[in-house]
Design a protein around this motif. Structure first.
Motif, PDB file in Angstrom:
ATOM      1  N   HIS A 164     136.630-129.477   3.768  1.00 42.01           N
ATOM      2  CA  HIS A 164     137.435-129.921   2.991  1.00 42.01           C
ATOM      3  C   HIS A 164     138.705-130.959   3.492  1.00 42.01           C
ATOM      4  CE1 HIS A 164     135.726-128.418  -0.655  1.00 42.01           C
ATOM      5  NE2 HIS A 164     135.698-127.508  -0.236  1.00 42.01           N
ATOM      6  N   TYR A 165     138.713-130.635   4.858  1.00 40.63           N
ATOM      7  CA  TYR A 165     139.869-131.477   5.473  1.00 40.63           C
ATOM      8  C   TYR A 165     139.641-132.076   6.772  1.00 40.63           C
ATOM      9  CZ  TYR A 165     142.615-128.571   1.932  1.00 40.63           C
ATOM     10  OH  TYR A 165     143.001-128.151   0.791  1.00 40.63           O
ATOM     11  N   MET A 166     140.476-132.962   7.175  1.00 45.82           N
ATOM     12  CA  MET A 166     140.466-133.421   8.720  1.00 45.82           C
ATOM     13  C   MET A 166     141.793-133.630   9.104  1.00 45.82           C
ATOM     14  SD  MET A 166     139.940-137.679   7.823  1.00 45.82           S
ATOM     15  CE  MET A 166     140.907-138.120   6.448  1.00 45.82           C
ATOM     16  N   MET A 167     142.040-133.652  10.418  1.00 52.45           N
ATOM     17  CA  MET A 167     143.356-133.894  11.025  1.00 52.45           C
ATOM     18  C   MET A 167     143.965-135.212  11.123  1.00 52.45           C
ATOM     19  SD  MET A 167     144.422-132.197  14.674  1.00 52.45           S
ATOM     20  CE  MET A 167     145.966-132.344  15.421  1.00 52.45           C
ATOM     21  N   ARG A 168     145.084-135.525  10.824  1.00 51.03           N
ATOM     22  CA  ARG A 168     145.594-136.744  11.121  1.00 51.03           C
ATOM     23  C   ARG A 168     146.884-136.645  11.903  1.00 51.03           C
ATOM     24  NH1 ARG A 168     146.906-139.935   5.717  1.00 51.03           N
ATOM     25  NH2 ARG A 168     148.825-138.371   5.766  1.00 51.03           N
ATOM     26  N   VAL A 169     146.717-137.439  12.950  1.00 55.25           N
ATOM     27  CA  VAL A 169     147.945-137.523  13.933  1.00 55.25           C
ATOM     28  C   VAL A 169     148.428-139.124  13.876  1.00 55.25           C
ATOM     29  CG1 VAL A 169     148.752-137.349  16.229  1.00 55.25           C
ATOM     30  CG2 VAL A 169     146.859-135.765  15.414  1.00 55.25           C
ATOM     31  N   VAL A 170     149.853-139.112  13.637  1.00 55.23           N
ATOM     32  CA  VAL A 170     150.460-140.313  13.299  1.00 55.23           C
ATOM     33  C   VAL A 170     151.437-140.585  14.519  1.00 55.23           C
ATOM     34  CG1 VAL A 170     151.698-142.037  11.760  1.00 55.23           C
ATOM     35  CG2 VAL A 170     150.050-140.640  10.966  1.00 55.23           C
ATOM     36  N   TYR A 171     151.315-141.520  15.545  1.00 53.64           N
ATOM     37  CA  TYR A 171     152.005-141.391  16.527  1.00 53.64           C
ATOM     38  C   TYR A 171     152.405-143.195  16.970  1.00 53.64           C
ATOM     39  CZ  TYR A 171     147.895-142.791  19.286  1.00 53.64           C
ATOM     40  OH  TYR A 171     146.908-143.213  20.106  1.00 53.64           O
ATOM     41  N   ARG A 172     153.361-143.152  17.748  1.00 53.15           N
ATOM     42  CA  ARG A 172     153.859-144.762  18.387  1.00 53.15           C
ATOM     43  C   ARG A 172     153.974-144.371  19.924  1.00 53.15           C
ATOM     44  NH1 ARG A 172     158.575-147.916  15.701  1.00 53.15           N
ATOM     45  NH2 ARG A 172     160.051-146.238  15.995  1.00 53.15           N
ATOM     46  N   PRO A 173     152.978-145.366  20.352  1.00 49.60           N
ATOM     47  CA  PRO A 173     153.129-145.126  21.974  1.00 49.60           C
ATOM     48  C   PRO A 173     154.388-145.667  22.537  1.00 49.60           C
ATOM     49  CG  PRO A 173     151.066-146.071  21.260  1.00 49.60           C
ATOM     50  CD  PRO A 173     151.709-145.872  20.043  1.00 49.60           C
ATOM     51  N   VAL A 174     155.075-145.021  23.401  1.00 46.64           N
ATOM     52  CA  VAL A 174     156.477-145.446  23.771  1.00 46.64           C
ATOM     53  C   VAL A 174     156.134-146.112  25.211  1.00 46.64           C
ATOM     54  CG1 VAL A 174     158.841-145.006  24.470  1.00 46.64           C
ATOM     55  CG2 VAL A 174     157.788-143.976  22.440  1.00 46.64           C
ATOM     56  N   ARG A 175     155.503-145.220  26.061  1.00 47.62           N
ATOM     57  CA  ARG A 175     155.033-145.921  27.511  1.00 47.62           C
ATOM     58  C   ARG A 175     153.903-145.145  27.984  1.00 47.62           C
ATOM     59  NH1 ARG A 175     158.698-144.751  32.973  1.00 47.62           N
ATOM     60  NH2 ARG A 175     157.135-145.758  34.445  1.00 47.62           N
ATOM     61  N   GLU A 176     152.927-146.225  28.317  1.00 43.78           N
ATOM     62  CA  GLU A 176     151.300-145.768  28.708  1.00 43.78           C
ATOM     63  C   GLU A 176     151.382-145.161  30.229  1.00 43.78           C
ATOM     64  OE1 GLU A 176     148.728-148.969  28.000  1.00 43.78           O
ATOM     65  OE2 GLU A 176     148.513-148.445  25.904  1.00 43.78           O
ATOM     66  N   ARG A 177     150.680-144.404  30.468  1.00 42.77           N
ATOM     67  CA  ARG A 177     150.711-143.876  31.648  1.00 42.77           C
ATOM     68  C   ARG A 177     149.829-145.071  32.796  1.00 42.77           C
ATOM     69  NH1 ARG A 177     151.447-139.181  33.781  1.00 42.77           N
ATOM     70  NH2 ARG A 177     151.495-138.602  31.337  1.00 42.77           N
ATOM     71  N   GLU A 178     150.601-145.331  33.811  1.00 42.25           N
ATOM     72  CA  GLU A 178     150.049-146.428  34.721  1.00 42.25           C
ATOM     73  C   GLU A 178     148.830-146.602  34.904  1.00 42.25           C
ATOM     74  OE1 GLU A 178     152.595-146.370  38.293  1.00 42.25           O
ATOM     75  OE2 GLU A 178     154.328-146.595  37.196  1.00 42.25           O
ATOM     76  N   ALA A 179     148.070-145.602  35.207  1.00 41.45           N
ATOM     77  CA  ALA A 179     146.611-145.622  35.574  1.00 41.45           C
ATOM     78  C   ALA A 179     145.959-146.274  34.255  1.00 41.45           C
ATOM     79  CB  ALA A 179     146.136-144.282  35.611  1.00 41.45           C
TER      80      ALA A 179
END
Length: 799
Positions: free
Chosen positions: A782-797
């Motif tokens: 009946h369910y799924m997981m939802r993650v809401v986020y805003r990238p602030v800084r990506e890893r250099e690689a």
């Protein structure tokens, strides 16, 4: 001299402040003495396209404008001047035409200019006062019209008596120079005046204020409208361009309100509710009141005039506006017939009950349907209990309602309610057999009229006819109802666009009383309980007071100062203004109206928020356009207001979706996606996968993950990001994303290598992960997981 700015309301006292040596009042012509009934001057060219001469020759507004520009450019190159006359423009347009034909074309444009123009009352009164004071009144205009042409126009627009107030007319087309290039020298020389003996007023900052001041003439720039109202009219034009394909293609955009607004609206003395009522609703209901009066004259039965009544609650403000428009001592009759009583009183047959049930019934509306069928609270409780637990309870309830014993009960109670409703109508309108009763309302499908039409005809001998602000087509050949915005010219998609989110507008038109739920034996209405906020009622009352005041001011405007508008033009500008109010509200309107509530008036206690700016922003960050997918029990009625508050591109996109009838899946709203690695594992195996987060709004992304009862999942955010802003981690119903509950860090979800910095800002190590342990089998289904986020800084690689 330094030019000053003057508002129309200040013109009345201007002459008292003039130095004693002033001998002449100089005035600009267009947008000062003479205003047009269109949004911009070039709209006149679009109206000309309907003229037979233009149509026969294939002439267009674009060709007319291009010809004028070409002549100006050539004259500037050859002679160093940009002033042209109308004759030169048409010679460029029609190089093979003779002088007679050219003059005929010029006459057509001059006639349209006169038809499109009206006098601005404050300036006209200033001219009269100036002549009483012994001043000469001069007209100095940058125009391609010659002096005889402009004099003729002023005579037709102002009337002979007021045109005689003008001592002389100076046109740039005759002198080869305009206000910024030397015409003042010619004016002063011809009038034998010194600069200090002239005061000039006009709307153009450079031409009418800066330029004459440089010659020593006292100049005032006429500030026609406050900036906020100018912005509102501009937004109305934007809405009109999107809603009305014929605008600036076949016709100009009509605008009849700006004269009244300029003459009477004082920004500094008006609250936001008053401004909404005066500048937005006032023009709409002035147009509607004129339309109702015109249409009412065409409806009769056997030579007898029709009787009229406005439908409460939404018809309350239209009734007040109509009374003000036609100087009635008392408002016209108003009927307390709600959607609930109209539905409930119309159940005369099994077919009527089937129609009602099929139009309303769902698992969430079962209680409301039974109330509409006039069952008592005790009966409703029993019936709902009997279908509880069934696989399809709504269908089971529908079949129960259609049993013979239930139908007899419904029809008996409906007949009793219907007779009391008849008494109510008789008391308010004095209808008799053979009458036509015109019911006036906002619209849209005319549900009340449709529900009661046959009963009134068969049981009372009364014909119902509907006049609506907006009318949707309900029959192939619809003759018993019309709308100012109606199917005779408006396609169904336009009607849908204007009505899809019209609940807020309805609440501003409503009488401050609870919904009608029935009648006593004498026809007096019985009311339910008040469901909206008291503060809302006070705001609505202020809006309505201002709306009625606009109508009074418009009616009190002298005939020469009133734009002449056709029914179609009124409909176009109402559609544009209503579209602006719904989809492009101003910041002040959003702040004032977003806290309103809306009740369905269907015998239920259901009340919806108009808007929730903070919640709407949070939901949009999570779901994007998916937030609009709500059923009627959980939706908010003014999503366009929320979207406009976020970004104008969102509200205009929604307007476009409605207007042109195409769909937009939330998953297709953006191509921006972020690939995020994850690891799934159990005791026997593991696998690395990549999932995609989809961009929503404000730089946020939403990541949906399946929940498993056999595998653990780890979202390897640290491999992608160094810093992120976490908005939400939720368990979401797979069938209804509105249903969710937060996952608790440390209980349902675990962080490893993720350090909380401040608020919801987190820092991730290279191996930082979000761990989601295996769940129960029920959660998996009946369910799924939802993650809401805003990238602030990506890893250099990754970069």
């Amino acid at each position: 001299m330094t030019p000053t700015e003057i508002a129309p309301q200040e013109l009345a006292g201007l002459l008292e402040t003039l130095p004693s040596g002033v001998k002449a009042l100089s005035l600009d012509c267009f947008d000062t003495i003479v205003w047009r009934r269109v949004e911009r001057p070039s709209d006149v060219f679009f109206n000309l396209q309907a003229h037979p001469r233009w149509q026969e020759a294939g002439m267009t507004a674009a060709l007319r404008a291009k010809a004028e520009n070409r002549v100006r450019e050539e004259k500037h190159l050859l002679h160093g001047i940009r002033e042209v006359n109308l004759l030169e423009v048409y010679q460029r347009l029609l190089p093979d035409a003779d002088e007679t034909e050219i003059n005929a074309w010029c006459d057509v444009e001059l006639e349209e200019e006169v038809a499109s123009s009206f006098a601005f009352q404050p300036v006209l009164e200033l001219m009269r006062a100036a002549r009483r004071k012994g001043l000469r009144v001069l007209v100095v205009s940058d125009t391609y019209f010659s002096q005889p042409q402009l004099k003729s126009q002023l005579k037709h627009i102002l009337g002979e008596q007021d045109a005689a107030l003008i001592s002389e007319v100076y046109c740039s087309a005759d002198h080869g120079v305009g206000k910024t290039s030397g015409i003042w020298r010619k004016v002063l020389k011809a009038e034998k005046l010194q600069p200090g003996q002239v005061v000039h007023i006009g709307d153009n900052l450079k031409a009418d204020a800066v330029s004459p001041s440089q010659f020593g003439i006292a100049a005032h720039r006429l500030k026609r409208l406050p900036d906020s109202i100018e912005g509102q009219l501009e937004q109305r034009a934007h809405a009109g361009a999107q809603l009305l394909p014929e605008v600036r293609h076949e016709v100009g955009l009509p605008s009849s309100s700006h004269g009244v607004l300029a003459a009477h609206f004082e920004q500094g003395h008006a609250s936001v509710p008053y401004r909404i009522g005066y500048t937005a609703l006032g023009p709409i209901f002035h147009d509607f009141s004129q339309y109702v009066q015109e249409q009412l004259a065409t409806v009769s039965t056997n030579g007898r005039p029709a009787k009229m009544a406005f439908m409460l609650r939404d018809g309350y403000l239209p009734a007040l506006a109509y009374a003000a428009c036609h100087n009635l001592a008392e408002p016209p009759p108003m009927l307390n017939i709600s959607r609930f009583t109209a539905n409930a009183a119309s159940l005369r047959s099994k077919e009527d009950v089937v129609r009602l049930v099929t139009s309303m019934l769902s698992e969430k509306s079962m209680d409301a349907v039974l109330k509409q069928c006039l069952f008592t609270p005790q009966e409703i409780e029993v019936m709902l209990g009997q279908v509880k637990g069934q696989s399809h309870p709504a269908m089971a309830l529908g079949r129960m309602v259609l049993r013979d014993d239930k139908l007899r009960c419904i029809q008996t109670r409906s007949a009793s309610l219907r007779e009391r409703l008849y008494e109510h109508v008789r008391a308010r309108t004095h209808i008799e057999p053979g009458d036509t009763l015109v019911i006036v309302d906002l619209g849209y499908g005319g549900t009340t009229q449709t529900r009661l039409r046959e009963a009134f005809a068969e049981e009372l001998g009364v014909t119902l006819h509907g006049l609506y602000l907006i009318a949707s087509r309900t029959e192939a050949r619809q003759k018993d109802r019309t709308g100012l915005v109606g199917p005779d010219w408006a396609d169904e998609r336009l009607v849908h666009t204007l009505t899809a989110y019209i609940g807020l507008f309805e609440m501003m038109c409503t009488k401050a009383e609870p919904p009608t739920i029935g009648y006593d034996e004498r026809g007096n209405p019985a009311f339910g309980t008040a469901t909206t906020k008291g503060q809302q009622s006070a705001t609505v009352q202020e809006i309505q007071t201002a709306c009625v005041q606009y109508v009074r001011d418009a009616v009190a405007t002298p005939p020469a100062c009133r734009p002449r508008m056709s029914r179609e033009q009124r409909g176009w500008q109402v559609a544009a203004e209503l579209g602006r109010l719904i989809y492009l509200p101003s910041q002040e309107e959003v702040a004032c109206l977003s806290a309103f509530e809306f009740d369905f008036n269907l015998g239920t206690d259901l009340v919806l928020d108009t808007a929730n700016l903070e919640q709407g922003l949070a939901e949009y960050r999570r779901e994007g356009f998916g937030l609009l997918n709500r059923d009627f029990t959980s939706m908010r009625v003014s999503y366009p207001m929320e979207l406009r508050n976020m970004d104008v591109s969102l509200s205009t996109t929604l307007m476009s979706l409605q207007r042109f009838g195409y769909g937009l899946r939330p998953s297709d709203a953006s191509y921006r996606k972020e690939s995020v690695p994850m690891l799934v594992a159990n005791q026997n195996s593991h696998a690395k996968q990549v999932t995609e987060a989809v961009a929503t709004h404000d730089g946020y992304y939403t990541l949906h993950l399946p929940m498993s009862s056999t595998f653990d999942a780890s979202v390897l955010l640290g491999q992608r990001y160094e810093w992120v802003q976490l908005d939400a981690i939720q368990k979401v119903d797979v069938h209804d994303t509105r249903k969710f509950e937060p996952l608790v860090i440390g209980e349902n979800v675990f962080f490893d290598g993720i350090e909380q910095a401040e608020g919801n800002l987190v820092k991730l190590s290279q191996n930082g992960m979000m761990f989601l342990p295996a769940c129960s089998r029920q959660d998996q289904e009946h369910y799924m997981m939802r993650v809401v986020y805003r990238p602030v800084r990506e890893r250099e690689a990754v970069q």
